[in-house]
Scaffold this motif. Structure first.
Motif, PDB file in Angstrom:
ATOM      1  N   UNK A   1       0.799  -1.213   0.000  1.00 46.51           N
ATOM      2  CA  UNK A   1       0.000   0.000   0.000  1.00 46.51           C
ATOM      3  C   UNK A   1       0.835   1.267   0.000  1.00 46.51           C
ATOM      4  N   UNK A   2       1.803   1.331   0.894  1.00 46.26           N
ATOM      5  CA  UNK A   2       2.526   2.565   1.091  1.00 46.26           C
ATOM      6  C   UNK A   2       3.361   2.993  -0.102  1.00 46.26           C
ATOM      7  N   UNK A   3       3.786   2.006  -0.899  1.00 46.29           N
ATOM      8  CA  UNK A   3       4.713   2.299  -1.976  1.00 46.29           C
ATOM      9  C   UNK A   3       4.121   3.235  -3.025  1.00 46.29           C
ATOM     10  N   UNK A   4       2.802   3.257  -3.120  1.00 44.84           N
ATOM     11  CA  UNK A   4       2.192   4.097  -4.153  1.00 44.84           C
ATOM     12  C   UNK A   4       1.828   5.475  -3.620  1.00 44.84           C
ATOM     13  N   UNK A   5       2.081   5.719  -2.367  1.00 46.41           N
ATOM     14  CA  UNK A   5       1.614   6.964  -1.761  1.00 46.41           C
ATOM     15  C   UNK A   5       2.021   8.171  -2.591  1.00 46.41           C
ATOM     16  N   UNK A   6       3.146   8.083  -3.257  1.00 51.58           N
ATOM     17  CA  UNK A   6       3.607   9.226  -4.033  1.00 51.58           C
ATOM     18  C   UNK A   6       2.850   9.367  -5.346  1.00 51.58           C
ATOM     19  N   UNK A   7       2.277   8.283  -5.816  1.00 50.21           N
ATOM     20  CA  UNK A   7       1.626   8.339  -7.123  1.00 50.21           C
ATOM     21  C   UNK A   7       0.133   8.603  -6.978  1.00 50.21           C
TER      22      UNK A   7
ATOM     23  N   UNK B   1       0.774   4.114 -12.907  1.00 48.74           N
ATOM     24  CA  UNK B   1       2.173   4.253 -12.484  1.00 48.74           C
ATOM     25  C   UNK B   1       3.081   3.346 -13.320  1.00 48.74           C
ATOM     26  N   UNK B   2       4.341   3.687 -13.271  1.00 45.02           N
ATOM     27  CA  UNK B   2       5.336   2.940 -14.038  1.00 45.02           C
ATOM     28  C   UNK B   2       5.312   1.441 -13.695  1.00 45.02           C
ATOM     29  N   UNK B   3       5.137   1.120 -12.428  1.00 40.70           N
ATOM     30  CA  UNK B   3       5.199  -0.300 -12.036  1.00 40.70           C
ATOM     31  C   UNK B   3       4.039  -1.106 -12.588  1.00 40.70           C
ATOM     32  N   UNK B   4       2.970  -0.430 -13.051  1.00 42.68           N
ATOM     33  CA  UNK B   4       1.894  -1.149 -13.734  1.00 42.68           C
ATOM     34  C   UNK B   4       2.164  -1.201 -15.249  1.00 42.68           C
ATOM     35  N   UNK B   5       2.639  -0.089 -15.804  1.00 45.71           N
ATOM     36  CA  UNK B   5       2.827  -0.013 -17.264  1.00 45.71           C
ATOM     37  C   UNK B   5       4.002  -0.870 -17.734  1.00 45.71           C
ATOM     38  N   UNK B   6       5.109  -0.787 -17.015  1.00 45.79           N
ATOM     39  CA  UNK B   6       6.302  -1.531 -17.425  1.00 45.79           C
ATOM     40  C   UNK B   6       6.736  -2.418 -16.269  1.00 45.79           C
ATOM     41  N   UNK B   7       5.941  -3.425 -16.061  1.00 43.16           N
ATOM     42  CA  UNK B   7       6.104  -4.250 -14.878  1.00 43.16           C
ATOM     43  C   UNK B   7       7.221  -5.271 -15.062  1.00 43.16           C
ATOM     44  N   UNK B   8       8.078  -5.368 -14.050  1.00 44.54           N
ATOM     45  CA  UNK B   8       9.225  -6.269 -14.162  1.00 44.54           C
ATOM     46  C   UNK B   8       9.167  -7.427 -13.158  1.00 44.54           C
TER      47      UNK B   8
ATOM     48  N   UNK C   1       0.005  -9.612  -6.339  1.00 41.97           N
ATOM     49  CA  UNK C   1      -0.110  -9.636  -7.800  1.00 41.97           C
ATOM     50  C   UNK C   1       1.165  -9.019  -8.395  1.00 41.97           C
ATOM     51  N   UNK C   2       1.211  -8.919  -9.714  1.00 39.49           N
ATOM     52  CA  UNK C   2       2.450  -8.456 -10.359  1.00 39.49           C
ATOM     53  C   UNK C   2       2.808  -7.023  -9.975  1.00 39.49           C
ATOM     54  N   UNK C   3       1.821  -6.135  -9.906  1.00 35.26           N
ATOM     55  CA  UNK C   3       2.143  -4.725  -9.642  1.00 35.26           C
ATOM     56  C   UNK C   3       2.545  -4.494  -8.188  1.00 35.26           C
ATOM     57  N   UNK C   4       2.164  -5.397  -7.294  1.00 33.05           N
ATOM     58  CA  UNK C   4       2.447  -5.191  -5.883  1.00 33.05           C
ATOM     59  C   UNK C   4       1.557  -4.145  -5.248  1.00 33.05           C
ATOM     60  N   UNK C   5       0.549  -3.697  -5.979  1.00 34.23           N
ATOM     61  CA  UNK C   5      -0.384  -2.702  -5.430  1.00 34.23           C
ATOM     62  C   UNK C   5      -1.627  -3.440  -4.948  1.00 34.23           C
ATOM     63  N   UNK C   6      -1.916  -3.292  -3.668  1.00 32.87           N
ATOM     64  CA  UNK C   6      -2.969  -4.103  -3.060  1.00 32.87           C
ATOM     65  C   UNK C   6      -4.334  -3.880  -3.700  1.00 32.87           C
ATOM     66  N   UNK C   7      -4.581  -2.661  -4.150  1.00 28.89           N
ATOM     67  CA  UNK C   7      -5.914  -2.339  -4.664  1.00 28.89           C
ATOM     68  C   UNK C   7      -6.005  -2.493  -6.178  1.00 28.89           C
TER      69      UNK C   7
ATOM     70  N   UNK D   1      -1.442  -5.061 -14.645  1.00 28.37           N
ATOM     71  CA  UNK D   1      -2.774  -4.489 -14.424  1.00 28.37           C
ATOM     72  C   UNK D   1      -3.752  -5.645 -14.270  1.00 28.37           C
ATOM     73  N   UNK D   2      -4.246  -5.844 -13.053  1.00 23.21           N
ATOM     74  CA  UNK D   2      -5.213  -6.912 -12.807  1.00 23.21           C
ATOM     75  C   UNK D   2      -6.594  -6.409 -13.204  1.00 23.21           C
TER      76      UNK D   2
END
Lengths: 102, 574
Positions: A5-11, A75-82, B205-211, B249-250
């Motif tokens: 959760x916290x990692x996206x706080x900036x985005x 966010x980048x981590x969704x668009x270019x996921x590694x 999931x892949x993005x690591x974003x819970x929501x 993207x889930x």
């Protein structure tokens, strides 16, 4: 620790253009996660994205906005996921599974 | 807490205003009953999993061909569910489907394709006929929600249910709070419906974003947790579901792609799905996910979704309809800089959910009988929180059955219990205790630990050792959860969601530990019991609350789940 959760706080995925926003409250009403807050009856204040890391990326707000003032930005981590997909498939040590016969 | 509690008296209280909850409310409203409906969202017209729209609907229509009859579909359901399904309830749901479809059309839902004026029906997900209507369901929920509002239901918007009140095995109300204003409600009702959908935010999931989740991340098994705490029997909790999504993207949208002819390719460019199922990409969702998981494990990843071979008119149709299930999917591809017409799209498995294991009709959650009533009298459930579920069609149909059953149930006069005056403040204070400790541990970190252990030890590859490790972690989290902090009522909602996710994960691990076999691919794969064992395990796993935590038992799957209910044992003299 993996802090999802916290990692996206900036985005902030919900970008609201203050020039075209007419302060109508619809985005606040349709958000399924209770993350957009707009003071009702106030013609001045913009909607506030109070909990950006709790966004589902559903785009209800974007689709309902009467002036197309909202853009969902991924966010980048969704668009270019590694991420290595194998990390999602469970941790199995050799000793966890009894050897099969044969 | 000094907040006073608003007391409401009604006939029916519905927790969860999605498709199932609204469809349960409608027959009660038609019968002139009072209905209070709570939803965490603001507008019933938009709330729930398909508030933004939906693009397919599973139904028999009895248009003439044999496959389009309830009998034909019902004959195939045991095979489609790997032999574990409540056929008594499924039988009623399938037979009611044509009637509920007509009712939805009366409410204003247009299932027809505007290009042709007919129903655009497709065969997919391994079903033995073209049962899916592909349609523009952008306003599907709007029509249903509006009917409930016009029917004069009392809508408690932005309100989360936290507790079902039960006395002598009978439900008589719900405690709920407004997630913005903080107002507490005690809704005293003659019947209770729990319909809050599936369990998400459960694994990584892949993005690591819970929501970032395939299904609605605000569906957190609230109904299953409330039902369990109130004494209702749950079943099929060991079966999880995952889908295939564009990596990062889930999202929804797999059904449309595979039904229109998309292929899956591995890194060698091989169209591999036929190695897993003779139906290839038209196999059941559980099989599709399982095939991709196996390819990754065998080193054949990355896996791609390929539409390049499709004719231009199909690609046009795909592009036009891409946004119906998830409005933001075209924007995702645009921002990512890929075009499915010319580029293979890398796919990943999504996070897991407890829903219905990638199958239709085998739901996971509150065990219900043919009337959608749980083992607790007067407590009903429908949709993805109930043990017979099948997408929005299953939710609409079982929801409607719940509503009609409640009308019958309420014809019998009963004395309704009440909470003692002094007790009510104690109940709400206990549920709101997190507000008294705003600096307590964060629900975010708490949830991350649930997701980590479920992914590693209770996910798509399970062992006894792993499941016990998961249970150790989940029990430890259970001991910590009373300390979680909430800064405001929105946070209090998230804390209760996190607690509900933890409880559902614990029940998942307990049930998975009990089922010493593998079944339905990655929905329940025990690496230490890799085979499907029909001789010993063609059974349901049930979980009930006991004084010592979850009690697990089994029931032969030839019996309806209601055979395990106390009222059934009383009838049988047992």
């Amino acid at each position: 620790m993996d802090s999802q959760g916290g990692a996206l706080a900036a985005h902030n995925p919900i970008q609201i253009d203050p020039n075209s926003c007419i302060r109508c409250t619809l985005c606040d009403w349709v958000c399924p996660g209770d993350i957009i807050y707009k003071e009702e009856g106030d013609r001045e204040t913009l909607p506030v994205v109070a909990f950006p890391d709790e966004c589902w990326y559903c785009g209800h707000c974007e689709s309902v906005c009467p002036t197309d003032a909202i853009t969902i930005v991924f966010p980048e981590r969704m668009l270019n996921n590694t991420t290595d997909v194998l990390t999602l498939l469970g941790t199995i040590e050799p000793g966890d599974v009894p050897a099969m016969e044969g | 807490m000094s907040d006073s509690v608003i007391r409401l008296e009604t006939d029916v209280v519905v927790v969860g205003g999605g498709v199932a909850g609204c469809m349960a409310a409608i027959p009660a409203l038609e019968a002139g009953m009072g209905v209070v409906i709570c939803d965490k969202g603001k507008l019933l017209e938009r709330s729930g999993s398909v508030g933004g729209g939906v693009d397919h609907y599973l139904t028999v229509m009895e248009t003439g061909p044999e496959w389009d009859t309830p009998d034909f579909l019902l004959k195939h359901i045991p095979e489609l569910t790997d032999g574990i399904v409540d056929m008594e309830v499924t039988d009623r749901v399938v037979r009611e489907m044509p009637r509920v479809l007509r009712k939805l059309e009366e409410l204003g839902v247009d299932f027809k394709d505007p290009r042709t004026g007919t129903y655009d029906r497709h065969r997919s997900f391994g079903l033995p006929g073209a049962y899916h209507i592909n349609f523009d369901g952008t306003r599907f929920k709007h029509h249903i929600g509006q009917r409930v509002r016009r029917g004069k239901a009392t809508v408690l918007a932005r309100t989360m249910g936290v507790q079902v009140l039960v006395e002598d095995g009978r439900a008589y109300g719900v405690l709920a709070f407004d997630i913005r204003a903080g107002t507490w409600y005690y809704v005293r009702a003659r019947a209770v419906v729990l319909s809050t959908g599936d369990v998400n935010r459960l694994s990584k999931n892949a993005s690591g974003l819970a929501f970032d989740s395939w299904h609605c991340p605000y569906n957190t098994g609230d109904a299953q947790a409330m039902g369990y705490r109130a004494g209702a029997t749950l079943a099929n909790m060991e079966f999880t579901e995952t889908t295939l999504t564009p990596k990062g993207f889930s999202t929804q949208g797999l059904n449309a792609l595979v039904s229109l002819g998309a292929y899956f390719l591995n890194r060698q460019g091989e169209r591999f799905m036929f190695r897993y199922d003779p139906k290839g990409e038209n196999a059941r969702r559980a099989v599709l996910a399982d095939g991709v998981i196996n390819e990754y494990l065998e080193g054949n990843g990355p896996i791609y979704l390929d539409c390049r071979h499709l004719p231009a008119d199909v690609l046009d149709h795909m592009e036009e309809t891409l946004q119906i299930d998830r409005h933001t999917l075209p924007a995702f591809y645009r921002q990512k800089g890929v075009d499915f017409r010319t580029d293979p799209i890398e796919v990943s498995i999504s996070e897991l959910s407890i829903r219905r294991s990638g199958l239709y009709f085998r739901g996971s959650g509150i065990a219900v009988d043919v009337n959608a009533e749980s083992s607790v009298r007067g407590l009903f459930s429908a949709g993805d929180s109930a043990t017979v579920s099948g997408g929005i069609a299953g939710a609409a149909t079982l929801g409607h059955i719940a509503g009609e059953s409640i009308v019958q149930y309420l014809k019998e006069p009963r004395t309704l219990p009440d909470v003692a005056a002094g007790e009510l403040a104690g109940l709400t204070a206990a549920a709101a205790v997190h507000l008294e400790q705003p600096d307590g541990p964060s629900w975010r970190a708490f949830e991350d630990r649930i997701r980590a252990t479920v992914t590693d030890h209770a996910g798509v590859r399970r062992t006894e050792k792993g499941l016990r490790l998961a249970l150790d972690t989940l029990h430890a989290l259970g001991r910590e959860e009373a300390n979680l902090g909430a800064a405001h009522h929105h946070d209090l909602m998230r804390v209760h969601e996190a607690r509900n996710i933890r409880l559902n994960a614990e029940l998942l691990a307990e049930a998975a530990l009990e089922r010493k076999e593998s079944r339905t691919g990655s929905a329940h794969r025990r690496m230490d019991f890799p085979g499907t064992d029909d001789e010993h395990w063609r059974s349901f796993v049930l979980v009930d609350r006991t004084d010592d935590g979850p009690g697990v038992r089994t029931l032969p799957a030839r019996d309806p789940l209601s055979a395990a209910f106390p009222r059934s044992r009383q009838q049988n003299g047992g």
